[in-house]
Design an enzyme around this catalytic site. Structure first.
Site, PDB file in Angstrom:
ATOM      1  N   ILE A  82      27.113 140.472  -3.799  1.00 24.50           N
ATOM      2  CA  ILE A  82      28.338 140.007  -3.163  1.00 24.50           C
ATOM      3  C   ILE A  82      27.975 139.043  -2.046  1.00 24.50           C
ATOM      4  O   ILE A  82      27.114 139.335  -1.215  1.00 24.50           O
ATOM      5  CB  ILE A  82      29.147 141.186  -2.579  1.00 24.50           C
ATOM      6  CG1 ILE A  82      29.450 142.236  -3.659  1.00 24.50           C
ATOM      7  CG2 ILE A  82      30.424 140.686  -1.915  1.00 24.50           C
ATOM      8  CD1 ILE A  82      30.271 141.733  -4.826  1.00 24.50           C
ATOM      9  N   CYS A  83      28.618 137.891  -2.025  1.00 20.96           N
ATOM     10  CA  CYS A  83      28.368 136.891  -0.985  1.00 20.96           C
ATOM     11  C   CYS A  83      26.862 136.584  -0.964  1.00 20.96           C
ATOM     12  O   CYS A  83      26.243 136.405  -2.011  1.00 20.96           O
ATOM     13  CB  CYS A  83      28.894 137.413   0.351  1.00 20.96           C
ATOM     14  SG  CYS A  83      29.001 136.191   1.672  1.00 20.96           S
TER      15      CYS A  83
END
Length: 233
Positions: free
Chosen positions: A103-104
């Site tokens: 994520i990210c």
């Protein structure tokens, strides 16, 4: 899925961006019977990059084999990129985990562990270019799927990624039930959540403010890529 309840492990490290972690956690924890593990080197409280204190539940050394391993992002990834113990843990779990999730800027940590070579991957728009250093194929998308690798854009995209994973594992109906239960119905007051919507002036302003952090990230990524390349020689 398996002969045991689904085991989901999420890395929790100092200076994590908490929504990278807690957004997907909120979705995955609503899977019936899910066994959730917040993972770090020990179980002492961990401070997020905005000061929120979070509590790991499982030390890395005690972690069982996971069905899904998720790495969030945040300012703390710079240290992770050089943390061989954590990278070795990710490589070990990746050998048996059914799904790998970034994520990210957590995607960059997966890259530093050597897990993104020749694979399509996403991350926060301001750090997308760094994926190339790890042999990944940078991809513009809020949710990017390459086989059993799920990656996403910045911060809030973690909710979308987690819902896509639930749909993959348990069907769209289960994912929709979870989406409804958390009333995930985004209607932002402004169309400024991406450079395209925000426009050149706001994007340039934010990039200028982020300049020192991005410079430090560039150096950390290059050092990690160099170590990864040396290890393979």
């Amino acid at each position: 899925m398996t002969d045991h309840p689904p085991r989901f492990g999420l890395l929790l490290f100092p200076n994590v961006t908490q929504l990278d972690l807690t957004g997907p956690y909120e979705v995955l924890a609503r899977v019936p019977g899910a066994e959730m593990h917040l993972l770090w080197t020990d179980t002492a409280p961990v401070r997020s990059d905005t000061g929120l204190r979070l509590l790991p539940t499982t030390a890395l050394a005690d972690c069982p084999k996971l069905d899904l391993l998720l790495v969030p992002g945040g300012a703390g990834i710079h240290e992770l990129l050089a943390d061989e113990a954590v990278l070795a843990f990710l490589r070990s779990q990746a050998r048996t985990a059914r799904y790998l999730v970034g994520i990210c800027t957590g995607s960059l940590v997966l890259g530093a562990a050597g897990l993104l070579k020749n694979r399509r991957a996403g991350t926060h728009w301001a750090s997308r270019r760094f994926l190339e250093a790890f042999g990944a194929v940078p991809t513009d998308g809020r949710v990017v799927v390459d086989g059993t690798l799920f990656t996403g854009g910045g911060v809030t995209a973690g909710i979308d990624v987690a819902l896509a994973i639930v749909a993959e594992l348990f069907g769209e109906e289960r994912a929709k039930i979870i989406q409804l239960s958390i009333e995930y119905d985004p209607q932002p007051p402004f169309d400024a959540g991406s450079p395209k919507g925000a426009g050149r002036e706001l994007t340039a302003f934010l990039l200028e403010r982020m300049g020192p952090m991005l410079a430090a990230r560039a150096a950390a990524v290059q050092a990690a890529a160099d170590r990864l390349g040396a290890a393979k020689e």
